[in-house]
Design a protein around this motif. Structure first.
Motif, PDB file in Angstrom:
ATOM      1  N   LEU A 100       0.841  -1.212   0.000  1.00 11.68           N
ATOM      2  CA  LEU A 100       0.000   0.000   0.000  1.00 11.68           C
ATOM      3  C   LEU A 100       0.875   1.261   0.000  1.00 11.68           C
ATOM      4  O   LEU A 100       0.515   2.279  -0.589  1.00 11.68           O
ATOM      5  CB  LEU A 100      -0.936  -0.014   1.228  1.00 11.68           C
ATOM      6  CG  LEU A 100      -2.044   1.028   1.237  1.00 11.68           C
ATOM      7  CD1 LEU A 100      -2.999   0.850   0.063  1.00 11.68           C
ATOM      8  CD2 LEU A 100      -2.822   0.993   2.549  1.00 11.68           C
ATOM      9  N   SER A 101       2.036   1.162   0.644  1.00  8.24           N
ATOM     10  CA  SER A 101       2.973   2.302   0.640  1.00  8.24           C
ATOM     11  C   SER A 101       3.385   2.661  -0.778  1.00  8.24           C
ATOM     12  O   SER A 101       3.522   3.838  -1.113  1.00  8.24           O
ATOM     13  CB  SER A 101       4.249   1.951   1.422  1.00  8.24           C
ATOM     14  OG  SER A 101       4.045   2.037   2.796  1.00  8.24           O
ATOM     15  N   THR A 102       3.603   1.644  -1.620  1.00  5.75           N
ATOM     16  CA  THR A 102       4.039   1.910  -2.992  1.00  5.75           C
ATOM     17  C   THR A 102       2.949   2.652  -3.757  1.00  5.75           C
ATOM     18  O   THR A 102       3.227   3.566  -4.535  1.00  5.75           O
ATOM     19  CB  THR A 102       4.383   0.591  -3.720  1.00  5.75           C
ATOM     20  OG1 THR A 102       5.109  -0.232  -2.816  1.00  5.75           O
ATOM     21  CG2 THR A 102       5.206   0.844  -4.955  1.00  5.75           C
ATOM     22  N   TYR A 103       1.700   2.248  -3.535  1.00  2.49           N
ATOM     23  CA  TYR A 103       0.590   2.956  -4.171  1.00  2.49           C
ATOM     24  C   TYR A 103       0.544   4.408  -3.693  1.00  2.49           C
ATOM     25  O   TYR A 103       0.464   5.345  -4.485  1.00  2.49           O
ATOM     26  CB  TYR A 103      -0.735   2.254  -3.869  1.00  2.49           C
ATOM     27  CG  TYR A 103      -0.965   1.051  -4.751  1.00  2.49           C
ATOM     28  CD1 TYR A 103      -0.332  -0.154  -4.499  1.00  2.49           C
ATOM     29  CD2 TYR A 103      -1.787   1.140  -5.875  1.00  2.49           C
ATOM     30  CE1 TYR A 103      -0.509  -1.251  -5.325  1.00  2.49           C
ATOM     31  CE2 TYR A 103      -1.976   0.049  -6.699  1.00  2.49           C
ATOM     32  CZ  TYR A 103      -1.340  -1.143  -6.421  1.00  2.49           C
ATOM     33  OH  TYR A 103      -1.512  -2.211  -7.252  1.00  2.49           O
ATOM     34  N   GLY A 108       0.503   8.148  -5.670  1.00  2.00           N
ATOM     35  CA  GLY A 108      -0.081   9.357  -5.063  1.00  2.00           C
ATOM     36  C   GLY A 108       0.928  10.485  -4.922  1.00  2.00           C
ATOM     37  O   GLY A 108       0.673  11.614  -5.320  1.00  2.00           O
ATOM     38  N   GLY A 109       2.093  10.179  -4.366  1.00  2.00           N
ATOM     39  CA  GLY A 109       3.099  11.215  -4.090  1.00  2.00           C
ATOM     40  C   GLY A 109       3.932  11.571  -5.299  1.00  2.00           C
ATOM     41  O   GLY A 109       4.025  12.739  -5.679  1.00  2.00           O
ATOM     42  N   PHE A 162       3.854  17.160  -0.678  1.00  2.00           N
ATOM     43  CA  PHE A 162       4.097  15.771  -1.088  1.00  2.00           C
ATOM     44  C   PHE A 162       3.362  14.820  -0.142  1.00  2.00           C
ATOM     45  O   PHE A 162       2.625  13.927  -0.581  1.00  2.00           O
ATOM     46  CB  PHE A 162       5.611  15.479  -1.081  1.00  2.00           C
ATOM     47  CG  PHE A 162       5.953  14.025  -1.284  1.00  2.00           C
ATOM     48  CD1 PHE A 162       5.934  13.463  -2.557  1.00  2.00           C
ATOM     49  CD2 PHE A 162       6.283  13.212  -0.204  1.00  2.00           C
ATOM     50  CE1 PHE A 162       6.244  12.116  -2.757  1.00  2.00           C
ATOM     51  CE2 PHE A 162       6.585  11.860  -0.392  1.00  2.00           C
ATOM     52  CZ  PHE A 162       6.567  11.322  -1.668  1.00  2.00           C
ATOM     53  N   PHE A 163       3.528  15.030   1.163  1.00  2.00           N
ATOM     54  CA  PHE A 163       2.904  14.109   2.120  1.00  2.00           C
ATOM     55  C   PHE A 163       1.376  14.244   2.119  1.00  2.00           C
ATOM     56  O   PHE A 163       0.677  13.285   2.425  1.00  2.00           O
ATOM     57  CB  PHE A 163       3.495  14.307   3.523  1.00  2.00           C
ATOM     58  CG  PHE A 163       4.884  13.759   3.632  1.00  2.00           C
ATOM     59  CD1 PHE A 163       5.111  12.391   3.621  1.00  2.00           C
ATOM     60  CD2 PHE A 163       5.980  14.605   3.674  1.00  2.00           C
ATOM     61  CE1 PHE A 163       6.392  11.867   3.670  1.00  2.00           C
ATOM     62  CE2 PHE A 163       7.265  14.100   3.734  1.00  2.00           C
ATOM     63  CZ  PHE A 163       7.477  12.728   3.733  1.00  2.00           C
ATOM     64  N   SER A 164       0.880  15.419   1.771  1.00  2.00           N
ATOM     65  CA  SER A 164      -0.578  15.593   1.661  1.00  2.00           C
ATOM     66  C   SER A 164      -1.115  14.738   0.514  1.00  2.00           C
ATOM     67  O   SER A 164      -2.184  14.130   0.617  1.00  2.00           O
ATOM     68  CB  SER A 164      -0.951  17.056   1.400  1.00  2.00           C
ATOM     69  OG  SER A 164      -0.518  17.827   2.478  1.00  2.00           O
ATOM     70  N   LYS A 165      -0.365  14.685  -0.583  1.00  2.00           N
ATOM     71  CA  LYS A 165      -0.791  13.860  -1.733  1.00  2.00           C
ATOM     72  C   LYS A 165      -0.740  12.378  -1.361  1.00  2.00           C
ATOM     73  O   LYS A 165      -1.631  11.607  -1.724  1.00  2.00           O
ATOM     74  CB  LYS A 165       0.110  14.140  -2.953  1.00  2.00           C
ATOM     75  CG  LYS A 165      -0.162  15.479  -3.602  1.00  2.00           C
ATOM     76  CD  LYS A 165       0.533  15.624  -4.940  1.00  2.00           C
ATOM     77  CE  LYS A 165       1.975  15.987  -4.792  1.00  2.00           C
ATOM     78  NZ  LYS A 165       2.702  16.219  -6.030  1.00  2.00           N
ATOM     79  N   VAL A 166       0.303  11.998  -0.637  1.00  2.00           N
ATOM     80  CA  VAL A 166       0.427  10.596  -0.202  1.00  2.00           C
ATOM     81  C   VAL A 166      -0.747  10.252   0.717  1.00  2.00           C
ATOM     82  O   VAL A 166      -1.394   9.202   0.560  1.00  2.00           O
ATOM     83  CB  VAL A 166       1.778  10.368   0.532  1.00  2.00           C
ATOM     84  CG1 VAL A 166       1.864   8.950   1.082  1.00  2.00           C
ATOM     85  CG2 VAL A 166       2.957  10.652  -0.398  1.00  2.00           C
ATOM     86  N   TYR A 170      -3.724   7.361   0.355  1.00  2.00           N
ATOM     87  CA  TYR A 170      -4.011   6.365   1.403  1.00  2.00           C
ATOM     88  C   TYR A 170      -5.507   6.367   1.736  1.00  2.00           C
ATOM     89  O   TYR A 170      -6.133   5.307   1.837  1.00  2.00           O
ATOM     90  CB  TYR A 170      -3.251   6.705   2.683  1.00  2.00           C
ATOM     91  CG  TYR A 170      -1.889   6.072   2.859  1.00  2.00           C
ATOM     92  CD1 TYR A 170      -1.722   4.685   2.821  1.00  2.00           C
ATOM     93  CD2 TYR A 170      -0.768   6.853   3.145  1.00  2.00           C
ATOM     94  CE1 TYR A 170      -0.477   4.111   3.033  1.00  2.00           C
ATOM     95  CE2 TYR A 170       0.478   6.282   3.365  1.00  2.00           C
ATOM     96  CZ  TYR A 170       0.616   4.903   3.308  1.00  2.00           C
ATOM     97  OH  TYR A 170       1.849   4.324   3.524  1.00  2.00           O
ATOM     98  N   ILE A 171      -6.061   7.548   1.919  1.00  2.00           N
ATOM     99  CA  ILE A 171      -7.474   7.651   2.313  1.00  2.00           C
ATOM    100  C   ILE A 171      -8.372   7.074   1.212  1.00  2.00           C
ATOM    101  O   ILE A 171      -9.314   6.326   1.478  1.00  2.00           O
ATOM    102  CB  ILE A 171      -7.849   9.122   2.647  1.00  2.00           C
ATOM    103  CG1 ILE A 171      -7.094   9.582   3.896  1.00  2.00           C
ATOM    104  CG2 ILE A 171      -9.356   9.287   2.835  1.00  2.00           C
ATOM    105  CD1 ILE A 171      -7.217  11.066   4.212  1.00  2.00           C
ATOM    106  N   LYS A 172      -8.014   7.409  -0.041  1.00  2.00           N
ATOM    107  CA  LYS A 172      -8.782   6.901  -1.181  1.00  2.00           C
ATOM    108  C   LYS A 172      -8.775   5.361  -1.194  1.00  2.00           C
ATOM    109  O   LYS A 172      -9.816   4.723  -1.381  1.00  2.00           O
ATOM    110  CB  LYS A 172      -8.137   7.441  -2.466  1.00  2.00           C
ATOM    111  CG  LYS A 172      -8.998   7.371  -3.696  1.00  2.00           C
ATOM    112  CD  LYS A 172      -8.374   8.208  -4.801  1.00  2.00           C
ATOM    113  CE  LYS A 172      -8.086   7.380  -6.016  1.00  2.00           C
ATOM    114  NZ  LYS A 172      -7.389   8.097  -7.081  1.00  2.00           N
ATOM    115  N   MET A 173      -7.619   4.773  -0.981  1.00  2.00           N
ATOM    116  CA  MET A 173      -7.497   3.307  -0.978  1.00  2.00           C
ATOM    117  C   MET A 173      -8.237   2.705   0.220  1.00  2.00           C
ATOM    118  O   MET A 173      -8.880   1.661   0.096  1.00  2.00           O
ATOM    119  CB  MET A 173      -6.015   2.880  -0.921  1.00  2.00           C
ATOM    120  CG  MET A 173      -5.153   3.369  -2.050  1.00  2.00           C
ATOM    121  SD  MET A 173      -5.532   2.617  -3.641  1.00  2.00           S
ATOM    122  CE  MET A 173      -4.858   1.000  -3.403  1.00  2.00           C
ATOM    123  N   ALA A 174      -8.151   3.365   1.359  1.00  2.00           N
ATOM    124  CA  ALA A 174      -8.801   2.845   2.576  1.00  2.00           C
ATOM    125  C   ALA A 174     -10.312   2.805   2.393  1.00  2.00           C
ATOM    126  O   ALA A 174     -10.986   1.892   2.871  1.00  2.00           O
ATOM    127  CB  ALA A 174      -8.428   3.710   3.777  1.00  2.00           C
TER     128      ALA A 174
END
Ligand SMILES: Nc1ncnc2c1ncn2[C@@H]1O[C@H](COP(=O)(O)OP(=O)(O)OP(=O)(O)O)[C@@H](O)[C@H]1O
Ligand SMILES: [Mg+2]
Length: 206
Positions: A100-103, A108-109, A162-166, A170-174
């Motif tokens: 999930l981190s890679t996504y 995302g980032g 950058f971290f906001s995009k990441v 994450y939220i989208k995937m969750a």
């Protein structure tokens, strides 16, 4: 009957992943579950740790986002072949980050093409899925305050934007995946641990 689980903890840098992984290990031990293999990504094998070092600390030349992606998958394959696959049916696996981190980071980032990531995922035959992913959701401003700026690595030096995009990814995937449990990690550690404990108890039907 197989009674082992694969648990992943996810979130942006400084969200509390390492702290919560240690906490989950303690929780499992309290429940007399001792056959737990704790790993982190990228890394956790000798070759993957070397790749982690390159990914996190390389300086002095342009570090292509695609190079970063390929090294992350190389490290994951080492981890899958040497640790995850041989143990998945025998031991619990507790991982600080997984795919999930890679996504979140690379799509995302970094803005890389999702199809390239999916292709690589298939290429390394990454069909081993976690039973549950605990996603620690936190505002990047709060998360980055928790990180010691003297020890920041190449990724942690990235901007709040950058971290906001990441985080958004994450939220989208969750929202799309029921196996991803989102925890509000803006809260104090006691509250975060309480939420995590409930998730773990549900996972093992307590
Ligand atoms: N909910 C929380 N409230 C306040 N401080 C926290 C919370 N969670 C973790 N911390 C603290 O924030 C710091 C970073 O936590 P931790 O190292 O667990 O994050 P991480 O997600 O593993 O970071 P990294 O991605 O850099 O590995 C630690 O000092 C930890 O004690
Ligand atoms: Mg950590």
């Amino acid at each position: 009957m197989k009674y082992t689980k694969f648990i992943v903890v996810e979130g942006i840098n400084g969200s509390g992943k390492s702290t919560i992984c240690n906490y989950i290990l303690k929780l499992l031990n309290k429940l007399h579950i001792y056959n737990v293999i704790k790993i982190h990504e990228p890394g956790s094998t000798p070759v993957a740790e070397k790749l982690r070092n390159i990914i996190k600390f390389s300086t002095g030349e342009i570090f292509s986002y695609k190079t970063e992606l390929l090294l992350i998958y190389a490290a994951r394959l080492q981890l899958l072949d040497n640790i995850i696959r041989p143990n998945i049916n025998k031991n619990w696996i507790l991982s600080d980050r997984y795919d999930l981190s890679t996504y979140a980071y690379q799509i995302g980032g970094r803005g890389l093409n999702k199809n390239h990531v999916i292709f690589l995922q298939k290429f390394i035959n990454n069909n081993i899925r976690p039973n549950i992913t605990i996603y620690l959701d936190v505002n990047p401003v709060i998360a980055l305050q928790r990180i010691d700026s003297n020890l920041e690595d190449r990724i942690e030096k990235e901007s709040i934007n950058f971290f906001s995009k990441v985080r958004c990814f994450y939220i989208k995937m969750a929202k799309k995946d029921k196996t991803i449990k989102m925890v509000n990690a803006n809260k104090n550690l006691k509250d975060v641990k309480f939420s995590v404990k409930n998730i773990i108890n549900k996972l093992i039907n307590i």
